[in-house]
Design a protein around this motif. Structure first.
Motif, short mmCIF file in Angstrom:
data_model
loop_
_atom_site.label_atom_id
_atom_site.label_comp_id
_atom_site.label_asym_id
_atom_site.label_seq_id
_atom_site.Cartn_x
_atom_site.Cartn_y
_atom_site.Cartn_z
N MET A 1 0.84 -1.21 0.00
CA MET A 1 0.00 0.00 0.00
C MET A 1 0.87 1.25 0.00
SD MET A 1 -1.44 -0.12 3.91
CE MET A 1 -0.34 -0.08 5.34
N GLY A 2 0.46 2.21 -0.83
CA GLY A 2 1.16 3.49 -0.90
C GLY A 2 2.46 3.47 -1.68
N ARG A 3 2.77 2.36 -2.35
CA ARG A 3 4.07 2.25 -3.01
C ARG A 3 4.31 3.38 -4.02
NH1 ARG A 3 7.30 -2.01 -3.02
NH2 ARG A 3 5.61 -3.46 -2.49
N GLY A 4 3.32 3.67 -4.85
CA GLY A 4 3.48 4.73 -5.84
C GLY A 4 3.66 6.09 -5.20
N MET A 5 2.92 6.38 -4.15
CA MET A 5 3.04 7.66 -3.47
C MET A 5 4.42 7.82 -2.85
SD MET A 5 0.72 9.20 -0.32
CE MET A 5 1.14 7.83 0.78
#
Length: 320
Positions: free
Chosen positions: A19-23
């Motif tokens: 979760m949140g990897r791209g951010m």
């Protein structure tokens, strides 16, 4: 800005490995926040969030800290993009269960270090207070009155009470497992669309958590809490709360009282809230808001594309 905006923050159950990897890849302020939470908690929240394993992420303390980290990191991306604190953008904020800590930090009531330490302690206290042969059950497809009837028919088997009211026909019940089984069986006989015992051992948000609440009271009394800098909805009342001592009491009472999310959503039209943004992993709260029929558009930030869409929507709102 004509629309009144609420930012909402998810609780445990929304997490997933990666979760949140791209951010975290695209925004330095998000990476900093993830590392900051890990440093305060003395554990590698970055690795747990992004690489797992799932069994480690799903331990209560890691779940709450990782979810908090992603919610606050998302808030900080928004703050960085618009050069102002989140509470200057929002008309209101609300968090579901442990999401209240994310909301209280972003609304200017809790310092990040205090929020992290309180979440870690909260998970530990709940674990210590866990009751043998107890848990939680989900009931979907019947209204409050019918569920109360079903629960009364199971009273003789043991203790249980409503711990989450998430939608008009969606509930979570906490209590002794024998009572939960009777409620599940009776709910299915009385027309519930879904009724099942959940794979959790902690009966959250009910009186069985009183030992955890007693420990939390000792900690909370030592933590400075400021008045929210914009409207903050309490899980316990379903309405806006502003007095710092009331906020402290609410964080303690949250352990033994149910989450009144449905009532919070019903208050959106009362306060003329028309735009909701879910900050953190998953889409649970934005879906609940859309289905509630309360005249509020709902967005989520789960994934890089969705976060960019939210930033574009907020830019449009702020420019009006």
């Amino acid at each position: 800005m004509t629309e009144k905006i609420i930012f909402v923050f998810p609780g445990q159950g929304a997490q997933y490995v990666g979760m949140g990897r791209g951010m975290y890849r695209d925004y330095a302020v998000a990476r900093y926040t993830l590392e900051q939470v890990g440093d305060i908690a003395h554990r590698d929240i970055r690795k747990i969030s992004l690489d797992g394993p799932e069994s480690e992420l799903n331990t209560p303390e890691n779940t709450s800290l990782a979810t908090f980290a992603q919610s606050v990191a998302t808030a900080r991306v928004i703050e960085h993009e618009f050069g102002m604190p989140l509470h200057a953008i929002a008309y209101a904020m609300a968090g579901h269960s442990m999401g209240q800590y994310s909301a209280l930090h972003c609304v200017g009531s809790l310092a990040i270090g205090d929020a992290v330490r309180m979440l870690a302690a909260r998970s530990a206290y709940m674990g210590f207070a866990s009751v043998k042969d107890a848990g939680m059950a989900a009931i979907v497809g019947m209204d409050h009155d019918k569920l109360m009837y079903v629960m009364r028919t199971a009273d003789a088997t043991g203790y249980a009470e409503i711990s989450n009211h998430n939608a008009v026909d969606q509930f979570v019940v906490s209590g002794q497992r024998v009572a939960l089984q009777a409620i599940v069986d009776n709910a299915l006989k009385n027309g519930a669309r879904l009724a099942k015992i959940l794979n959790v051992s902690v009966p959250a948000h009910c009186a069985l958590m009183q030992p955890a609440a007693d420990q939390m009271r000792i900690l909370v009394d030592k933590i400075p809490v400021d008045s929210p800098k914009t409207n903050w909805f309490s899980n316990q009342t379903g309405n806006v709360m502003s007095n710092p001592q009331d906020v402290k009491d609410a964080l303690v009472d949250q352990l033994t009282h149910g989450v009144r999310w449905y009532e919070i959503m019903q208050n959106f039209p009362v306060y003329n809230i028309t735009q909701a943004y879910e900050l953190g992993p998953g889409t649970t709260l934005s879906r609940l808001i859309r289905r509630a029929g309360v005249g509020c558009n709902a967005w989520h930030t789960d994934g890089g594309t969705n976060l960019r869409d939210v930033l574009a929507a907020l830019s449009n709102h702020l420019s009006r």
